[in-house]
Design a protein around this motif. Structure first.
Motif, PDB file in Angstrom:
ATOM      1  N   ARG A  44       0.998  -1.096  -0.119  1.00  0.00           N
ATOM      2  CA  ARG A  44      -0.071  -0.017  -0.003  1.00  0.00           C
ATOM      3  C   ARG A  44       0.947   1.293   0.008  1.00  0.00           C
ATOM      4  NH1 ARG A  44      -4.641  -1.754   4.212  1.00  0.00           N
ATOM      5  NH2 ARG A  44      -5.449  -3.183   2.978  1.00  0.00           N
ATOM      6  N   ARG A  47       2.130   1.844  -3.581  1.00  0.00           N
ATOM      7  CA  ARG A  47       1.213   2.429  -4.367  1.00  0.00           C
ATOM      8  C   ARG A  47       1.084   4.083  -3.848  1.00  0.00           C
ATOM      9  NH1 ARG A  47      -3.773  -0.714  -3.711  1.00  0.00           N
ATOM     10  NH2 ARG A  47      -4.717   0.537  -5.388  1.00  0.00           N
ATOM     11  N   GLU A  48       0.914   4.227  -2.874  1.00  0.00           N
ATOM     12  CA  GLU A  48       0.641   5.686  -2.340  1.00  0.00           C
ATOM     13  C   GLU A  48       1.874   6.384  -2.760  1.00  0.00           C
ATOM     14  OE1 GLU A  48      -0.200   6.864   1.473  1.00  0.00           O
ATOM     15  OE2 GLU A  48      -1.397   5.281   1.839  1.00  0.00           O
ATOM     16  N   GLN A  50       3.784   6.249  -5.343  1.00  0.00           N
ATOM     17  CA  GLN A  50       4.017   6.141  -6.791  1.00  0.00           C
ATOM     18  C   GLN A  50       2.606   7.083  -6.918  1.00  0.00           C
ATOM     19  OE1 GLN A  50       6.305   2.204  -7.661  1.00  0.00           O
ATOM     20  NE2 GLN A  50       4.614   2.814  -9.259  1.00  0.00           N
ATOM     21  N   TYR A  52      -0.148   6.080  -7.043  1.00  0.00           N
ATOM     22  CA  TYR A  52      -1.255   4.952  -7.718  1.00  0.00           C
ATOM     23  C   TYR A  52      -0.968   5.103  -9.475  1.00  0.00           C
ATOM     24  CZ  TYR A  52      -3.172   5.132  -3.100  1.00  0.00           C
ATOM     25  OH  TYR A  52      -3.568   5.037  -1.640  1.00  0.00           O
ATOM     26  N   LYS A  53       0.174   5.292  -9.565  1.00  0.00           N
ATOM     27  CA  LYS A  53       0.721   5.594 -11.188  1.00  0.00           C
ATOM     28  C   LYS A  53       1.863   4.679 -11.417  1.00  0.00           C
ATOM     29  CE  LYS A  53      -1.312   9.974 -11.596  1.00  0.00           C
ATOM     30  NZ  LYS A  53      -0.861  11.202 -11.923  1.00  0.00           N
ATOM     31  N   PRO A  60      -2.530   5.553 -14.526  1.00  0.00           N
ATOM     32  CA  PRO A  60      -2.913   5.055 -13.424  1.00  0.00           C
ATOM     33  C   PRO A  60      -2.925   3.538 -13.410  1.00  0.00           C
ATOM     34  CG  PRO A  60      -4.586   6.585 -14.443  1.00  0.00           C
ATOM     35  CD  PRO A  60      -3.455   6.164 -15.380  1.00  0.00           C
ATOM     36  N   THR A  62      -4.433  -0.011 -12.116  1.00  0.00           N
ATOM     37  CA  THR A  62      -5.509  -0.672 -11.785  1.00  0.00           C
ATOM     38  C   THR A  62      -5.302  -2.241 -11.342  1.00  0.00           C
ATOM     39  OG1 THR A  62      -5.838  -1.419 -14.077  1.00  0.00           O
ATOM     40  CG2 THR A  62      -6.831   0.692 -13.778  1.00  0.00           C
ATOM     41  N   GLN A  63      -6.295  -2.757 -10.785  1.00  0.00           N
ATOM     42  CA  GLN A  63      -6.245  -3.963 -10.354  1.00  0.00           C
ATOM     43  C   GLN A  63      -5.783  -4.898 -11.546  1.00  0.00           C
ATOM     44  OE1 GLN A  63      -6.246  -5.583  -7.460  1.00  0.00           O
ATOM     45  NE2 GLN A  63      -6.501  -3.581  -6.489  1.00  0.00           N
ATOM     46  N   LEU A  66      -1.932  -3.898 -13.004  1.00  0.00           N
ATOM     47  CA  LEU A  66      -0.729  -3.705 -11.888  1.00  0.00           C
ATOM     48  C   LEU A  66       0.308  -4.780 -12.037  1.00  0.00           C
ATOM     49  CD1 LEU A  66      -0.727  -2.275  -8.436  1.00  0.00           C
ATOM     50  CD2 LEU A  66       0.375  -4.427  -8.710  1.00  0.00           C
ATOM     51  N   CYS A  82       2.587  -0.638 -14.809  1.00  0.00           N
ATOM     52  CA  CYS A  82       1.596  -1.210 -15.663  1.00  0.00           C
ATOM     53  C   CYS A  82       2.174  -2.109 -16.383  1.00  0.00           C
ATOM     54  CB  CYS A  82       1.152  -0.071 -16.350  1.00  0.00           C
ATOM     55  SG  CYS A  82       1.869   0.552 -17.753  1.00  0.00           S
TER      56      CYS A  82
END
Length: 142
Positions: A44, A47-48, A50, A52-53, A60, A62-63, A66, A82
């Motif tokens: 987590r 993700r923060e 970065q 969420y990118k 962005p 996404t589930q 990722l 990504c």
């Protein structure tokens, strides 16, 4: 439980599949920890950090897209990417020299600069830089 799995392997597999389908997030968390040593808290935080990118293209995450990028030799996690950027790194075999060469090539090909990527003849024969696909020369390729 072990004896049951040995005695009824197909039932056991089916039961495991049903459990995994109902517990997708738990499976993902467990896989991240087993495969990469990433706790849920660290994941987590990454993700923060970065935003969420993707760490490369900044699109962005996404589930579905990722990916956890890691060094295949050391296993060390580098960041979150990504799927497209992760696949790109895989295609260039994670070699910075190939990435630099590709960048220089694009600048040169577009008329922006002279090539700085001129290799020595020895470099062109180095399979780590320019691997040639294996070809079977014994059969016609018609």
């Amino acid at each position: 439980m072990r004896r049951y799995r040995e005695k009824y392997p197909e039932k056991s597999r089916e039961s495991s599949r049903r459990w995994a389908a109902k517990n997708v997030e738990r499976v993902k968390r467990r896989t991240r920890f087993r495969k990469y040593g990433l706790t849920e808290e660290r994941f987590r935080a990454m993700r923060e950090e970065q935003g969420y990118k993707c760490a490369i293209c900044r699109n962005p995450l996404t589930q579905k897209n990722l990916c956890i990028d890691h060094n295949h030799e050391t296993g060390k996690v580098r960041g979150l990417l990504c799927k497209s950027c992760n696949q790109y790194l895989g295609r260039i075999r994670e070699q910075a020299v190939l990435l630099r060469t590709a960048i220089d090539y694009l600048h040169y090909a577009d008329g922006g600069m002279s090539p700085t990527w001129i290799f020595d003849a020895e470099d062109l024969n180095d399979p780590r830089l320019c691997p040639l696909p294996e070809q079977d020369l014994t059969h016609d390729q018609a």
